[in-house]
Design a protein around this motif. Sequence first.
Motif, mmCIF file in Angstrom:
data_model
loop_
_atom_site.group_PDB
_atom_site.id
_atom_site.type_symbol
_atom_site.label_atom_id
_atom_site.label_comp_id
_atom_site.label_asym_id
_atom_site.label_seq_id
_atom_site.Cartn_x
_atom_site.Cartn_y
_atom_site.Cartn_z
ATOM 1 N N GLY A 288 28.475 7.999 71.287
ATOM 2 C CA GLY A 288 29.756 7.339 71.521
ATOM 3 C C GLY A 288 30.637 8.017 72.547
ATOM 4 O O GLY A 288 31.644 7.442 72.973
ATOM 5 N N ALA A 289 30.306 9.253 72.961
ATOM 6 C CA ALA A 289 31.163 9.972 73.896
ATOM 7 C C ALA A 289 31.231 9.281 75.256
ATOM 8 O O ALA A 289 32.315 9.152 75.854
ATOM 9 C CB ALA A 289 30.689 11.407 74.057
ATOM 10 N N GLU A 290 30.096 8.829 75.741
ATOM 11 C CA GLU A 290 30.083 8.179 77.048
ATOM 12 C C GLU A 290 30.856 6.866 77.007
ATOM 13 O O GLU A 290 31.620 6.547 77.925
ATOM 14 C CB GLU A 290 28.645 7.929 77.493
ATOM 15 N N GLN A 291 30.695 6.126 75.943
ATOM 16 C CA GLN A 291 31.431 4.869 75.798
ATOM 17 C C GLN A 291 32.938 5.132 75.699
ATOM 18 O O GLN A 291 33.753 4.401 76.268
ATOM 19 C CB GLN A 291 30.950 4.114 74.563
ATOM 20 N N ALA A 292 33.314 6.196 74.991
ATOM 21 C CA ALA A 292 34.730 6.538 74.880
ATOM 22 C C ALA A 292 35.302 6.942 76.239
ATOM 23 O O ALA A 292 36.443 6.601 76.572
ATOM 24 C CB ALA A 292 34.912 7.670 73.878
ATOM 25 N N GLN A 293 34.516 7.658 77.030
ATOM 26 C CA GLN A 293 34.969 8.029 78.373
ATOM 27 C C GLN A 293 35.201 6.784 79.220
ATOM 28 O O GLN A 293 36.203 6.682 79.942
ATOM 29 C CB GLN A 293 33.938 8.936 79.042
ATOM 30 N N GLU A 294 34.300 5.823 79.140
ATOM 31 C CA GLU A 294 34.458 4.575 79.885
ATOM 32 C C GLU A 294 35.692 3.815 79.416
ATOM 33 O O GLU A 294 36.406 3.205 80.228
ATOM 34 C CB GLU A 294 33.200 3.720 79.721
ATOM 35 N N ALA A 295 35.963 3.876 78.111
ATOM 36 C CA ALA A 295 37.154 3.210 77.582
ATOM 37 C C ALA A 295 38.426 3.877 78.104
ATOM 38 O O ALA A 295 39.426 3.213 78.395
ATOM 39 C CB ALA A 295 37.131 3.224 76.059
ATOM 40 N N MET A 296 38.402 5.194 78.233
ATOM 41 C CA MET A 296 39.541 5.913 78.800
ATOM 42 C C MET A 296 39.769 5.484 80.248
ATOM 43 O O MET A 296 40.910 5.245 80.673
ATOM 44 C CB MET A 296 39.312 7.422 78.728
ATOM 45 N N HIS A 297 38.702 5.402 81.014
ATOM 46 C CA HIS A 297 38.835 4.952 82.396
ATOM 47 C C HIS A 297 39.393 3.534 82.448
ATOM 48 O O HIS A 297 40.270 3.226 83.280
ATOM 49 C CB HIS A 297 37.476 5.005 83.098
ATOM 50 N N ALA A 298 38.903 2.671 81.579
ATOM 51 C CA ALA A 298 39.373 1.286 81.562
ATOM 52 C C ALA A 298 40.848 1.197 81.201
ATOM 53 O O ALA A 298 41.554 0.284 81.639
ATOM 54 C CB ALA A 298 38.534 0.467 80.581
ATOM 55 N N ALA A 299 41.339 2.149 80.401
ATOM 56 C CA ALA A 299 42.753 2.159 80.001
ATOM 57 C C ALA A 299 43.657 2.666 81.112
ATOM 58 O O ALA A 299 44.883 2.560 81.002
ATOM 59 C CB ALA A 299 42.939 3.008 78.750
ATOM 60 N N GLY A 300 43.060 3.220 82.184
ATOM 61 C CA GLY A 300 43.851 3.654 83.323
ATOM 62 C C GLY A 300 43.721 5.113 83.675
ATOM 63 O O GLY A 300 44.204 5.541 84.727
ATOM 64 N N TYR A 301 43.067 5.910 82.826
ATOM 65 C CA TYR A 301 42.931 7.344 83.090
ATOM 66 C C TYR A 301 41.800 7.537 84.097
ATOM 67 O O TYR A 301 40.642 7.249 83.787
ATOM 68 C CB TYR A 301 42.669 8.094 81.783
#
Length: 489
Positions: A288-301
């Motif tokens: 889940g770490a890679e998916q969470a990183q992608e979610a962070m990028h999608a949120a604007g980070y």
Amino acid sequence: MPSPRTAVAPPRGRRPRWRVTLGALSLAAACATVPAPATAAPAVTGDWTMGGHCAARDPLPRVPGAAFQRADCLDELTTAGTVASGHTDPADYAGLTPKDLPTPGGVPGIQIDGYFPDTSTTDTNHGWNHDSQFVVRLPDRWNGGLVVAGTPGNREQYANDRAISDWVLSRGYAYAATDKGNTGLAFYRDGRRPGDAIAEWNTRVTQLARAARSFVGQRYHRPPARTIATGLSNGGYLVRWQLENHPELFDGGVDWEGTLWRSDGPGLLTFLPPALRDYPVYEAGGAGAEQAQEAMHAAGYPAGSEFLWPYHHKVYWDLTQRIYREELDPDYDGATEAGTPYCASGTPGCDADYDYATRPDAVHRAVDRIALTGRIGKPLITIQGTLDVLLPISQDSDVYARMVRAAGRGGLLRYYRIEDGTHTDSLVDAFPDKLRPMVPCHHSAFMALERWLAGEGRPPADRTVPRPADADQATLLTSCPLEQSVSLP
């Protein structure tokens, strides 16, 4: 900082009432010019007439509307002297600038400290325990200009002293700053309705601008030739709001990574919850770490900002989400004050699961009371770092620049994205090989605005200002040429 208080469960739809008696400012007062008290005029105390360069001057005028003021004649108005003389508070500006930022000096003049009428008491400077405190600095060698600033975060009136006041005073400007009418981590306790505390910030800057313009005109026997609004973070938001709502008070402004508020987002309450949900998963690693990183990028980070995430998770994200959500949506977690720190997703009332889009209309109306429109009425220069992970640039200044253009005011805006800049310049000391300081970019933007207002040429077109690959830290701390850039589409 104010300590937490136990809340009494309020009726649904009403703001919590606290067991500890706390001052409040009504909405009516927050949305109008605050009048001077009906009591006797405030005393002008201090030693401003005591010899030297302040001797034999005309009587010092009163700051219009002030309930109290104290004036002191100082040999040095910058922090090169005010730290030792007690005319600033280093705690107010701690952590905002790089440790090696040069301190200008050689600026004698008069400092006026005081406060406007208010009923809240969070600002403890001078032992006054009185909000709506201000500071005005009048250099002996005046260039005819006035700079007005509100503070970043929830800090007090000296918060800009290193980042802004020192430099503009060294250029001959008079300077005025306000604590915005409430301070500290529990600022949301001020006011009767959600949004009142932030709405007061705008009113207090307007109040100070009017008073300072009059006061400076009386002191120097001529009105300011130009009045410039500037500030960083929440102070940048105040610049935007003032130029939208009171352009008659200012000639222009420099917005340094201002906070964006819009009733339909994006904003703090839309991009912080994803960070609270996804960063712990990313930090834990594994499935889940890679998916969470992608979610962070999608949120604007932005990709490449990961090295900043641990610090912001520890210091900023959780606290910022909870206290601003409490200000605008106190009913989300019932009687709990400002949520539960670092709660796990799935916990009832957890800010990690906050979904602004689905919150009641009343919440969106509260945000709308403080929202920006983009309809600026005077020239504005906006700067923000591309590695800002408190206010991600794609969710903040990129959006505000589009708002200004959509409002038909694009000719009044210049927008510069500063490559490798982040929200807090002190982090440059921790990551000198990855970050560049924003302070010199603010200086460059300010000087570009000066030339613009003087009719000496428009600033460069909107662009990304790259970090020079071969520049050392000493150069980056003193130089940020806006012309070296990549134009924005």
